[in-house]
Structures are given as structure tokens and as C-alpha cells.
Scaffold this motif. Sequence first.
Motif, PDB file in Angstrom:
ATOM      1  N   PHE A 132      -3.408  22.603 -10.705  1.00 57.61           N
ATOM      2  CA  PHE A 132      -4.186  21.619  -9.959  1.00 57.61           C
ATOM      3  C   PHE A 132      -4.536  20.430 -10.837  1.00 57.61           C
ATOM      4  CE2 PHE A 132      -8.307  19.785  -8.846  1.00 57.61           C
ATOM      5  CZ  PHE A 132      -7.986  19.255  -7.611  1.00 57.61           C
ATOM      6  N   GLU A 133      -4.913  20.682 -12.098  1.00 56.18           N
ATOM      7  CA  GLU A 133      -5.263  19.574 -12.993  1.00 56.18           C
ATOM      8  C   GLU A 133      -4.060  18.668 -13.232  1.00 56.18           C
ATOM      9  OE1 GLU A 133      -8.169  18.615 -13.990  1.00 56.18           O
ATOM     10  OE2 GLU A 133      -9.151  20.312 -13.013  1.00 56.18           O
ATOM     11  N   LYS A 134      -2.871  19.256 -13.402  1.00 59.96           N
ATOM     12  CA  LYS A 134      -1.662  18.436 -13.552  1.00 59.96           C
ATOM     13  C   LYS A 134      -1.443  17.583 -12.308  1.00 59.96           C
ATOM     14  CE  LYS A 134       0.937  21.466 -16.697  1.00 59.96           C
ATOM     15  NZ  LYS A 134       2.121  22.350 -16.821  1.00 59.96           N
ATOM     16  N   SER A 135      -1.641  18.197 -11.147  1.00 62.90           N
ATOM     17  CA  SER A 135      -1.475  17.477  -9.887  1.00 62.90           C
ATOM     18  C   SER A 135      -2.469  16.333  -9.790  1.00 62.90           C
ATOM     19  CB  SER A 135      -1.654  18.450  -8.714  1.00 62.90           C
ATOM     20  OG  SER A 135      -1.468  17.790  -7.483  1.00 62.90           O
ATOM     21  N   PHE A 136      -3.712  16.630 -10.132  1.00 62.42           N
ATOM     22  CA  PHE A 136      -4.777  15.625 -10.061  1.00 62.42           C
ATOM     23  C   PHE A 136      -4.441  14.429 -10.957  1.00 62.42           C
ATOM     24  CE2 PHE A 136      -8.831  13.711 -11.113  1.00 62.42           C
ATOM     25  CZ  PHE A 136      -9.549  13.774  -9.928  1.00 62.42           C
ATOM     26  N   ARG A 137      -3.983  14.703 -12.160  1.00 62.87           N
ATOM     27  CA  ARG A 137      -3.675  13.613 -13.106  1.00 62.87           C
ATOM     28  C   ARG A 137      -2.485  12.788 -12.625  1.00 62.87           C
ATOM     29  NH1 ARG A 137      -8.467  13.289 -14.685  1.00 62.87           N
ATOM     30  NH2 ARG A 137      -9.248  15.202 -15.636  1.00 62.87           N
ATOM     31  N   PHE A 138      -1.508  13.446 -12.003  1.00 66.41           N
ATOM     32  CA  PHE A 138      -0.359  12.697 -11.487  1.00 66.41           C
ATOM     33  C   PHE A 138      -0.783  11.782 -10.342  1.00 66.41           C
ATOM     34  CE2 PHE A 138       3.408  12.273  -8.719  1.00 66.41           C
ATOM     35  CZ  PHE A 138       4.284  11.704  -9.625  1.00 66.41           C
ATOM     36  N   ILE A 139      -1.608  12.287  -9.446  1.00 62.63           N
ATOM     37  CA  ILE A 139      -2.115  11.475  -8.328  1.00 62.63           C
ATOM     38  C   ILE A 139      -2.899  10.282  -8.866  1.00 62.63           C
ATOM     39  CG2 ILE A 139      -3.670  11.498  -6.333  1.00 62.63           C
ATOM     40  CD1 ILE A 139      -2.954  14.576  -6.166  1.00 62.63           C
ATOM     41  N   GLU A 140      -3.701  10.539  -9.899  1.00 64.19           N
ATOM     42  CA  GLU A 140      -4.477   9.473 -10.542  1.00 64.19           C
ATOM     43  C   GLU A 140      -3.556   8.432 -11.159  1.00 64.19           C
ATOM     44  OE1 GLU A 140      -8.582   9.847 -13.038  1.00 64.19           O
ATOM     45  OE2 GLU A 140      -6.838  10.836 -13.923  1.00 64.19           O
ATOM     46  N   GLU A 141      -2.480   8.898 -11.796  1.00 66.94           N
ATOM     47  CA  GLU A 141      -1.509   8.005 -12.435  1.00 66.94           C
ATOM     48  C   GLU A 141      -0.834   7.087 -11.414  1.00 66.94           C
ATOM     49  OE1 GLU A 141       3.092   8.386 -13.716  1.00 66.94           O
ATOM     50  OE2 GLU A 141       1.827  10.081 -14.265  1.00 66.94           O
ATOM     51  N   ILE A 142      -0.413   7.643 -10.290  1.00 68.83           N
ATOM     52  CA  ILE A 142       0.297   6.847  -9.282  1.00 68.83           C
ATOM     53  C   ILE A 142      -0.614   5.768  -8.708  1.00 68.83           C
ATOM     54  CG2 ILE A 142       1.393   6.903  -6.995  1.00 68.83           C
ATOM     55  CD1 ILE A 142       3.139   8.045  -9.211  1.00 68.83           C
ATOM     56  N   GLY A 143      -1.878   6.103  -8.446  1.00 66.30           N
ATOM     57  CA  GLY A 143      -2.808   5.105  -7.915  1.00 66.30           C
ATOM     58  C   GLY A 143      -2.551   4.781  -6.454  1.00 66.30           C
ATOM     59  N   PHE A 144      -2.733   5.769  -5.606  1.00 66.17           N
ATOM     60  CA  PHE A 144      -2.515   5.575  -4.177  1.00 66.17           C
ATOM     61  C   PHE A 144      -3.624   4.715  -3.572  1.00 66.17           C
ATOM     62  CE2 PHE A 144      -0.353   9.579  -5.140  1.00 66.17           C
ATOM     63  CZ  PHE A 144       0.888   9.348  -4.579  1.00 66.17           C
ATOM     64  N   ALA A 180       0.863  -1.180   0.000  1.00 66.14           N
ATOM     65  CA  ALA A 180       0.000   0.000   0.000  1.00 66.14           C
ATOM     66  C   ALA A 180       0.900   1.231   0.000  1.00 66.14           C
ATOM     67  CB  ALA A 180      -0.888  -0.003   1.236  1.00 66.14           C
ATOM     68  N   ILE A 181       0.596   2.177  -0.882  1.00 62.05           N
ATOM     69  CA  ILE A 181       1.304   3.457  -0.876  1.00 62.05           C
ATOM     70  C   ILE A 181       0.269   4.537  -0.616  1.00 62.05           C
ATOM     71  CG2 ILE A 181       2.739   5.080  -2.159  1.00 62.05           C
ATOM     72  CD1 ILE A 181       3.871   2.770  -3.739  1.00 62.05           C
ATOM     73  N   THR A 182       0.411   5.215   0.505  1.00 62.93           N
ATOM     74  CA  THR A 182      -0.504   6.289   0.893  1.00 62.93           C
ATOM     75  C   THR A 182       0.256   7.604   0.885  1.00 62.93           C
ATOM     76  OG1 THR A 182      -0.032   5.899   3.241  1.00 62.93           O
ATOM     77  CG2 THR A 182      -1.891   4.720   2.300  1.00 62.93           C
ATOM     78  N   GLU A 219      -8.679   3.854  -3.105  1.00 63.12           N
ATOM     79  CA  GLU A 219      -8.748   2.886  -2.004  1.00 63.12           C
ATOM     80  C   GLU A 219      -9.552   1.662  -2.409  1.00 63.12           C
ATOM     81  OE1 GLU A 219      -9.986   2.723   2.737  1.00 63.12           O
ATOM     82  OE2 GLU A 219     -10.057   4.625   1.644  1.00 63.12           O
ATOM     83  N   LEU A 220     -10.677   1.906  -3.092  1.00 64.11           N
ATOM     84  CA  LEU A 220     -11.516   0.795  -3.542  1.00 64.11           C
ATOM     85  C   LEU A 220     -10.781  -0.075  -4.558  1.00 64.11           C
ATOM     86  CD1 LEU A 220     -14.323  -0.518  -3.418  1.00 64.11           C
ATOM     87  CD2 LEU A 220     -15.047   1.064  -5.220  1.00 64.11           C
ATOM     88  N   ASP A 221     -10.086   0.569  -5.507  1.00 64.58           N
ATOM     89  CA  ASP A 221      -9.335  -0.185  -6.519  1.00 64.58           C
ATOM     90  C   ASP A 221      -8.260  -1.043  -5.867  1.00 64.58           C
ATOM     91  OD1 ASP A 221     -10.869   0.997  -8.481  1.00 64.58           O
ATOM     92  OD2 ASP A 221      -9.360   2.506  -9.021  1.00 64.58           O
TER      93      ASP A 221
END
Length: 399
Positions: free
Chosen positions: A293-305, A276-278, A348-350
Amino acid sequence: MTNVFIETLGCKLNQSESETMGRDLSAAGYRIVHSIDEADIFLLNTCTVTGVADRKARQAARASLKTNPRIKVVITGCYAERDSGELSKLPGIATVLGNAAKSNIASELESIGFIHSKEPFKSEAGRTRSMIKIQDGCDHRCAYCIVPLVRPHKSCVHAEIIIEQIKKRQAEGFREVILTGTEIGEYAKDGLNLAGLLKRILAKTGIERVRISSLQPQEINQELVNLWKNKRLCRHFHLSLQSGSDTVLRHMQRRYNKASYRSAVKLIRDAVPEAAITTDIIAGFPGETDAEFEKSFRFIEEIGFSRLHVFPYSPRPGTLAASMPGQVESSTIKTRVDRLLKLGRQGELDFKRRFKGKTLEILIEAREDARWVGYTDNYIRATIDSTEDLENRIVEAKL
């Protein structure tokens, strides 16, 4: 006999220090109680990392007196360190103590007139997890962070003291320890770095689970992640991010960028595939544009925390960011927070779905609503139906 109720706000380091204060007070003849109604002293260990944390501390102090008007309120922690004068003005406050006082809390209480038994009380033991402080202090000046102002003095605990504490916790019945501090990735004592300390703990103790608290991406290296071949190390990495925009990271004065963060995540996942990476994310840092913010959002989505801790930006007195131009509107911050929280829930669900049908070990912590509740080593919360007493046991279960 003087009864003490301890409440802790904030980070795992605060939790560790509260645990130690409880042990020290018990040894000195105070009795630790678990209801404010029974208490003579309310010992409040505060956080000040955000304005919300400050507000929670003030609310807790006021609420304690409403619940138990005869109680004496003692406030310590980072808010007390930052602004003792403000807290002293609250009604019913017996004293306000800085972080340094925590290590001598029994004497501090005695010095202001609190009476305790001449005989020590047995400290409560047998819980599932114990927080072990291995390091304190930070001298990095991230633009938003108040921690270096309230915990400026860096220090590390001797390895043999840490090992002795872990052995004691195991003898008391604990099944897991969490190594915590302000910057544990910078551990350096007795010729050991964090990897060396972990090797020594694994060699010299028998505790079943060792979990680490927050790390910075620049502290992740091959030597460190290779240690997770030992299954006693919990497969959970809390890797601070704060923003997925390189521009915002520079303004924050963080010591990494997206590329180095991505590399750290790859090192972890190559060595520990089911980890788990949080992470922590700040929404609305001064000057953060919609595009950033959109760049940040997409990066967070890419990492898949597997879990996000999302904080709306909160200006902290004395920090560089508090005086920066481009403070973001509160309505914009709220919109960004809501989007991040939704993304965090999906992540978290994924992560959990990856383990459906797999058998994992769960450390059972308590019984809630007629079911046993606990956590896997990679931080999935699970419940079990059983008529057996499973508390404080590590059991295998199919998720």
C-alpha cells in the motif's frame, strides 16, 4: 398518459443508456418527468460494481415507494443482470429487466401492461452535455471486476451512427458530448480504431466539445494524443490505475505495470501539458500488505492526479478475487481509503492552483446559490457571478 421517472446509478455508460431510454420512451408516448411524486413508473438503472452500489439500488427502490406509494418500480442495469431474483423479492417491484432490455424498453413496459399515449412526447433537449455510447462489453478478466460477467458481449457502434447522433445532439442545443463505453480504447469498427473515430467526428461534426471517458494506460499512444492539438477535444484523460504496486497489479491481473503507466502519463503530458488526469484506485485488494500500500501511495503521489476516485475493495460474486486468501480487515481498508482521499483532495487543489489567474473557457451548466456553475474543458469546476443568463453557454473567465 404514463409518467416515467428515471434514476441512474453508476458509470457514464449507464448514464448514456438512461438518456437513450428516456428518448425512446418519449418517442413511444411516455412522458419523462423529473420528480418521483409525478411518476407512475420508477425506472431504476442499476450498477453492481461494488457492494455499496447494490445497497444504493435497494435503498432507492424502497425509498421510491415511501415517497410515492402508487408508483410501479422497474429495475434494469447491471445489478438486475447479475441477480434478478434478489431484486424481484423487494416489495413493489413490477419487473426486473437485464441490460439487453434497455434497447427495447418501450416494448418491455407495454408487454407488462403499462399504457402510453398514442402520440410521442417531445424529448427534453438543450442540456449542456450528452453521453454517446460508442462501445459495450468487456472480456478481460481482472480479478476483482464483475463487469465481464454482466456485460460479456463486446460490440462497437458504427461510426456513421455515432456521427449522426452527435449531429442530432448539436441540433438540440447540446454543447458537449462524452464518448462512453465499457472499453472505449478498444473501439474497432468500420476499419477505425478510437483515434480514427475521433478524426472522423472532428471532420464531420461541429459540436464544440468532445470528451472521452475512461481509458487504459496500454491504449495511450502517440497517434491518439496528437489529436488533442484540436481544441475541441477536452483536455481530460481518465486513466485507470487501481494500484500503484506492481505486485498488486499482477494479482489483479491488470495488463500494465508502473513503468508502462508512467510512460502513458508522460505521453499525455508531453502532448497536452494542461490536461487533467484522473483515475480510480482500489484500497485493500486481497493480499495487499502495508508495504505494498505504501508503494502504491507513493506512486499515486508521484503521478499527481487532478482527481482520485477511491473505492474500498468489495468482493463481487463470481470473481477470482472474492475467493483469494488474505482478505484485508475492514478497519485497515478504511484507514487506507481515508489517506487516499486526503491525497486526492491535495492533488485536486494543486492542479487547480496551476490555473489561478489564467483565462479558460467554461461551459455553464446551471445556476446554484445565485451563481452560475460550469466546467472547464480540463474538468475544473468554476462559478461565475453574472446577472446575464449564462446557462448552456461557453464563456471565457479568469480563474
